[in-house]
Design a protein around this motif. Structure first.
Motif, PDB file in Angstrom:
ATOM      1  N   TRP A 167       0.805  -1.207  -0.066  1.00 18.02           N
ATOM      2  CA  TRP A 167       0.031  -0.060   0.128  1.00 18.02           C
ATOM      3  C   TRP A 167       0.970   1.149   0.052  1.00 18.02           C
ATOM      4  O   TRP A 167       0.437   2.164  -0.766  1.00 18.02           O
ATOM      5  N   ASP A 168       1.979   1.216   0.688  1.00 16.70           N
ATOM      6  CA  ASP A 168       2.625   2.558   0.654  1.00 16.70           C
ATOM      7  C   ASP A 168       3.224   2.859  -0.880  1.00 16.70           C
ATOM      8  O   ASP A 168       3.283   3.916  -1.028  1.00 16.70           O
ATOM      9  N   GLU A 169       3.694   1.917  -1.493  1.00 19.54           N
ATOM     10  CA  GLU A 169       4.117   1.993  -2.882  1.00 19.54           C
ATOM     11  C   GLU A 169       3.214   2.501  -3.557  1.00 19.54           C
ATOM     12  O   GLU A 169       3.085   3.387  -4.369  1.00 19.54           O
ATOM     13  N   ALA A 170       1.893   1.850  -3.525  1.00 22.35           N
ATOM     14  CA  ALA A 170       0.803   2.255  -4.327  1.00 22.35           C
ATOM     15  C   ALA A 170       0.331   3.635  -4.075  1.00 22.35           C
ATOM     16  O   ALA A 170      -0.057   4.541  -4.977  1.00 22.35           O
ATOM     17  N   GLU A 171       0.478   4.000  -2.882  1.00 18.84           N
ATOM     18  CA  GLU A 171      -0.037   5.599  -2.325  1.00 18.84           C
ATOM     19  C   GLU A 171       1.097   6.447  -3.059  1.00 18.84           C
ATOM     20  O   GLU A 171       0.693   7.508  -3.346  1.00 18.84           O
ATOM     21  N   SER A 174      -7.219   8.768 -10.167  1.00 21.11           N
ATOM     22  CA  SER A 174      -6.035   8.859  -9.233  1.00 21.11           C
ATOM     23  C   SER A 174      -6.669   9.334  -7.980  1.00 21.11           C
ATOM     24  O   SER A 174      -6.375   8.754  -6.743  1.00 21.11           O
ATOM     25  N   ARG A 175      -7.455  10.403  -8.010  1.00 17.36           N
ATOM     26  CA  ARG A 175      -8.051  10.770  -6.588  1.00 17.36           C
ATOM     27  C   ARG A 175      -9.076   9.733  -6.135  1.00 17.36           C
ATOM     28  O   ARG A 175      -8.932   9.582  -4.744  1.00 17.36           O
ATOM     29  N   VAL A 176      -9.864   9.317  -6.902  1.00 13.52           N
ATOM     30  CA  VAL A 176     -10.733   8.174  -6.465  1.00 13.52           C
ATOM     31  C   VAL A 176      -9.955   6.872  -5.834  1.00 13.52           C
ATOM     32  O   VAL A 176     -10.308   6.488  -4.694  1.00 13.52           O
ATOM     33  N   GLU A 177      -8.933   6.612  -6.503  1.00 10.18           N
ATOM     34  CA  GLU A 177      -8.222   5.475  -6.042  1.00 10.18           C
ATOM     35  C   GLU A 177      -7.470   5.757  -4.783  1.00 10.18           C
ATOM     36  O   GLU A 177      -7.456   4.903  -3.773  1.00 10.18           O
ATOM     37  N   LEU A 178      -6.727   6.818  -4.794  1.00  5.93           N
ATOM     38  CA  LEU A 178      -5.994   7.547  -3.264  1.00  5.93           C
ATOM     39  C   LEU A 178      -7.213   7.565  -2.284  1.00  5.93           C
ATOM     40  O   LEU A 178      -6.865   6.998  -1.270  1.00  5.93           O
ATOM     41  N   ALA A 179      -8.237   7.907  -2.572  1.00  7.14           N
ATOM     42  CA  ALA A 179      -9.264   7.995  -1.327  1.00  7.14           C
ATOM     43  C   ALA A 179      -9.784   6.492  -1.142  1.00  7.14           C
ATOM     44  O   ALA A 179      -9.986   6.347   0.337  1.00  7.14           O
ATOM     45  N   ARG A 180      -9.985   5.535  -1.799  1.00  6.64           N
ATOM     46  CA  ARG A 180     -10.376   4.442  -1.669  1.00  6.64           C
ATOM     47  C   ARG A 180      -9.184   3.506  -0.770  1.00  6.64           C
ATOM     48  O   ARG A 180      -9.354   2.888   0.142  1.00  6.64           O
ATOM     49  N   LEU A 181      -8.008   3.935  -1.138  1.00  8.49           N
ATOM     50  CA  LEU A 181      -6.787   3.292  -0.384  1.00  8.49           C
ATOM     51  C   LEU A 181      -6.832   3.859   1.039  1.00  8.49           C
ATOM     52  O   LEU A 181      -6.465   3.253   1.747  1.00  8.49           O
ATOM     53  N   HIS A 226      -7.462   8.023   8.544  1.00 15.12           N
ATOM     54  CA  HIS A 226      -7.027   8.551   6.883  1.00 15.12           C
ATOM     55  C   HIS A 226      -8.466   9.042   6.423  1.00 15.12           C
ATOM     56  O   HIS A 226      -8.424   9.626   5.252  1.00 15.12           O
ATOM     57  N   TRP A 227      -9.721   8.823   7.020  1.00 12.80           N
ATOM     58  CA  TRP A 227     -10.902   9.003   6.298  1.00 12.80           C
ATOM     59  C   TRP A 227     -11.136  10.553   6.175  1.00 12.80           C
ATOM     60  O   TRP A 227     -11.568  10.850   4.973  1.00 12.80           O
ATOM     61  N   ASP A 228     -10.665  11.373   6.816  1.00  8.89           N
ATOM     62  CA  ASP A 228     -10.754  12.735   6.580  1.00  8.89           C
ATOM     63  C   ASP A 228      -9.972  13.489   5.197  1.00  8.89           C
ATOM     64  O   ASP A 228     -10.582  14.333   4.464  1.00  8.89           O
ATOM     65  N   GLU A 229      -8.818  12.767   4.972  1.00  5.99           N
ATOM     66  CA  GLU A 229      -8.064  12.954   3.936  1.00  5.99           C
ATOM     67  C   GLU A 229      -8.808  12.447   2.824  1.00  5.99           C
ATOM     68  O   GLU A 229      -8.991  13.007   1.578  1.00  5.99           O
ATOM     69  N   ALA A 230      -9.371  11.236   2.889  1.00  6.22           N
ATOM     70  CA  ALA A 230     -10.220  10.658   1.750  1.00  6.22           C
ATOM     71  C   ALA A 230     -11.310  11.380   1.283  1.00  6.22           C
ATOM     72  O   ALA A 230     -11.343  11.654   0.129  1.00  6.22           O
ATOM     73  N   TRP A 244     -10.278  14.193  -0.753  1.00  9.94           N
ATOM     74  CA  TRP A 244      -9.970  13.785  -2.447  1.00  9.94           C
ATOM     75  C   TRP A 244     -11.070  13.664  -3.069  1.00  9.94           C
ATOM     76  O   TRP A 244     -11.461  14.101  -4.096  1.00  9.94           O
ATOM     77  N   LEU A 245     -12.204  13.139  -2.255  1.00 14.55           N
ATOM     78  CA  LEU A 245     -13.394  12.760  -3.045  1.00 14.55           C
ATOM     79  C   LEU A 245     -14.230  13.842  -3.310  1.00 14.55           C
ATOM     80  O   LEU A 245     -14.900  14.283  -4.283  1.00 14.55           O
ATOM     81  N   ARG A 246     -14.134  15.030  -2.301  1.00 13.70           N
ATOM     82  CA  ARG A 246     -14.969  16.246  -2.611  1.00 13.70           C
ATOM     83  C   ARG A 246     -14.124  17.083  -3.821  1.00 13.70           C
ATOM     84  O   ARG A 246     -14.934  17.520  -4.397  1.00 13.70           O
ATOM     85  N   GLN A 247     -12.829  16.932  -3.776  1.00 12.11           N
ATOM     86  CA  GLN A 247     -12.189  17.683  -5.056  1.00 12.11           C
ATOM     87  C   GLN A 247     -12.500  16.902  -6.229  1.00 12.11           C
ATOM     88  O   GLN A 247     -13.091  17.773  -7.368  1.00 12.11           O
ATOM     89  N   VAL A 248     -13.000  15.642  -6.396  1.00 14.26           N
ATOM     90  CA  VAL A 248     -13.461  14.937  -7.579  1.00 14.26           C
ATOM     91  C   VAL A 248     -14.814  15.600  -7.723  1.00 14.26           C
ATOM     92  O   VAL A 248     -15.346  15.922  -9.106  1.00 14.26           O
ATOM     93  N   VAL A 249     -15.937  15.528  -6.772  1.00 16.27           N
ATOM     94  CA  VAL A 249     -17.031  16.329  -7.011  1.00 16.27           C
ATOM     95  C   VAL A 249     -16.882  17.724  -7.527  1.00 16.27           C
ATOM     96  O   VAL A 249     -17.518  18.019  -8.372  1.00 16.27           O
ATOM     97  N   GLU A 250     -16.153  18.380  -6.909  1.00 15.21           N
ATOM     98  CA  GLU A 250     -15.912  19.786  -7.234  1.00 15.21           C
ATOM     99  C   GLU A 250     -15.579  20.131  -8.690  1.00 15.21           C
ATOM    100  O   GLU A 250     -16.200  21.017  -9.406  1.00 15.21           O
TER     101      GLU A 250
END
Length: 195
Positions: A139-143, A159-166, A174-178, A181-187
């Motif tokens: 997961w560290d490498e994926a992140e 990439s934002r959606v996958e990062l949020a899922r991870l 880590h949920w607040d950061e996730a 990222w999802l809010r950015q996608v929606v915006e």
């Protein structure tokens, strides 16, 4: 004679849509023709493009014979010899390896593609997905790959959606950061909002 460009008149989906050997034979004949043209003319554009485009359609089938897969590997090697910096050929190679379940080789191809093509975000995102599926030890490498894409390509939604899922998988810390990222996608993509 060799006219080249035969594939430009053929729809890749139609070439391989016929189930059974006819679709495979037709695919093989077209790619072989384009390879002969490349060998005689020195112009591999149509061979590389035909292999990649028709090959991607072929990989949608579930019943590919082993000899065809071996032939595909040989053609990919030839395509990379003719055009080593054609990033879509690398992606097709990774797709073929995934189809075969050869995930270690797929990871190597995606890593090489990421190294060779610094701006190719799909290879990085796909490599991150593969690493995430391999388990928490990766997961560290994926992140790292996902954060690299997010930084270099601010409009890249996958990439934002996958990062949020991870980050969600990593736990509540880590949920607040996730969520961010999802809010950015929606915006950035308000038309993609779920209804």
């Amino acid at each position: 004679g060799f006219s080249g460009g035969l594939s430009q008149w053929l729809n890749p989906e139609l070439v391989v849509s016929n189930l059974g050997m006819f679709g495979i034979e037709r695919f093989t004949a077209i790619v072989s023709h384009e390879l002969r043209y490349a060998e005689h003319s020195g112009d591999a554009y149509f061979f590389v493009r035909t292999l990649r485009n028709h090959g991607k359609q072929l990989l949608k089938r579930r019943d590919l014979p082993v000899p065809l897969l071996a032939q595909l590997e040989g053609w990919i090697e030839q395509a990379l010899h003719w055009a080593p910096l054609e990033e879509h050929t690398w992606t097709f190679w990774a797709d073929m390896l995934a189809w075969q379940g050869r995930h270690d080789a797929q990871a190597w191809v995606l890593s090489e593609a990421a190294r060779l093509f610094p701006d190719d975000e799909p290879s990085r995102v796909e490599l991150a997905r593969l690493l995430i599926r391999r388990g928490e030890a990766h997961w560290d490498e994926a992140e790292g790959w996902l954060r690299q894409v997010v930084e270099r390509h601010p409009d890249n939604e996958p990439s934002r959606v996958e990062l949020a899922r991870l980050l969600i998988r990593r736990g509540e810390a880590h949920w607040d950061e996730a969520e961010g990222w999802l809010r950015q996608v929606v915006e950035r993509h308000p038309d993609n909002e779920p209804s």
